[in-house]
Design a protein around this motif. Sequence first.
Motif, PDB file in Angstrom:
ATOM      1  N   TYR A  17     -28.678 -10.145  -5.761  1.00  8.99           N
ATOM      2  CA  TYR A  17     -28.734  -9.181  -4.670  1.00  8.99           C
ATOM      3  C   TYR A  17     -27.548  -8.247  -4.804  1.00  8.99           C
ATOM      4  N   ASP A  19     -24.295  -6.121  -3.661  1.00 16.01           N
ATOM      5  CA  ASP A  19     -23.227  -6.349  -2.690  1.00 16.01           C
ATOM      6  C   ASP A  19     -23.402  -5.395  -1.519  1.00 16.01           C
ATOM      7  N   PRO A  20     -22.806  -5.735  -0.369  1.00 13.70           N
ATOM      8  CA  PRO A  20     -22.822  -4.747   0.725  1.00 13.70           C
ATOM      9  C   PRO A  20     -22.202  -3.441   0.242  1.00 13.70           C
ATOM     10  N   SER A  33     -21.846  -7.884  10.052  1.00 15.08           N
ATOM     11  CA  SER A  33     -22.856  -8.412   9.140  1.00 15.08           C
ATOM     12  C   SER A  33     -24.269  -8.101   9.625  1.00 15.08           C
ATOM     13  N   MET A  36     -24.951  -4.326   9.031  1.00 17.41           N
ATOM     14  CA  MET A  36     -25.010  -4.074   7.592  1.00 17.41           C
ATOM     15  C   MET A  36     -26.320  -4.610   7.019  1.00 17.41           C
ATOM     16  N   ARG A  37     -26.789  -5.745   7.535  1.00 15.44           N
ATOM     17  CA  ARG A  37     -28.062  -6.291   7.077  1.00 15.44           C
ATOM     18  C   ARG A  37     -29.196  -5.345   7.446  1.00 15.44           C
ATOM     19  N   LEU A  40     -29.136  -2.428   5.071  1.00 20.85           N
ATOM     20  CA  LEU A  40     -29.676  -2.787   3.761  1.00 20.85           C
ATOM     21  C   LEU A  40     -31.194  -2.936   3.812  1.00 20.85           C
ATOM     22  N   ARG A  49     -28.619 -12.409   6.824  1.00 17.81           N
ATOM     23  CA  ARG A  49     -27.311 -12.158   7.420  1.00 17.81           C
ATOM     24  C   ARG A  49     -26.239 -13.057   6.826  1.00 17.81           C
ATOM     25  N   ARG A  51     -25.969 -14.183   3.774  1.00 18.38           N
ATOM     26  CA  ARG A  51     -25.525 -13.646   2.487  1.00 18.38           C
ATOM     27  C   ARG A  51     -24.627 -12.436   2.694  1.00 18.38           C
ATOM     28  N   VAL A  52     -24.983 -11.583   3.646  1.00 20.23           N
ATOM     29  CA  VAL A  52     -24.158 -10.408   3.924  1.00 20.23           C
ATOM     30  C   VAL A  52     -22.789 -10.846   4.430  1.00 20.23           C
ATOM     31  N   ARG A  53     -22.763 -11.861   5.315  1.00 20.00           N
ATOM     32  CA  ARG A  53     -21.483 -12.379   5.819  1.00 20.00           C
ATOM     33  C   ARG A  53     -20.614 -12.893   4.681  1.00 20.00           C
ATOM     34  N   MET A  56     -19.391  -9.986   2.529  1.00 19.43           N
ATOM     35  CA  MET A  56     -18.370  -9.202   3.223  1.00 19.43           C
ATOM     36  C   MET A  56     -17.046  -9.955   3.259  1.00 19.43           C
TER      37      MET A  56
END
Length: 96
Positions: A17, A19-20, A33, A36-37, A40, A49, A51-53, A56
């Motif tokens: 995936y 990155d943010p 997060s 940002m999710r 995306l 969420r 994975r985004v956390r 980040m």
Amino acid sequence: LLDDLHSRLSRCPRKPYPDPDDEQFLETPFYGSRQMRQYLRHQGIVVGRGRVRRLMRKMELIASYQKPRTSQPHPEHNIYPYLLRGLAIKRPDQVR
């Protein structure tokens, strides 16, 4: 032993995936997060969420927003003394 080795080699690698988005974070530093999710997902990248956390946190990206200041008393608030300090309470209903 060979079965174990075969299972390790035949496993398909996970699809990476992205990155943010750093550029998006610079434009909107208040995105956490969850936002940002959502960003995306609007870009067509389905990511959770968690994975985004994690990403980040790994990239040391922290959302900037006003945090609650619950521990700071108001300057006009009265501070009352604790009147029971030093009093030995030895029986029920001694203090009313």
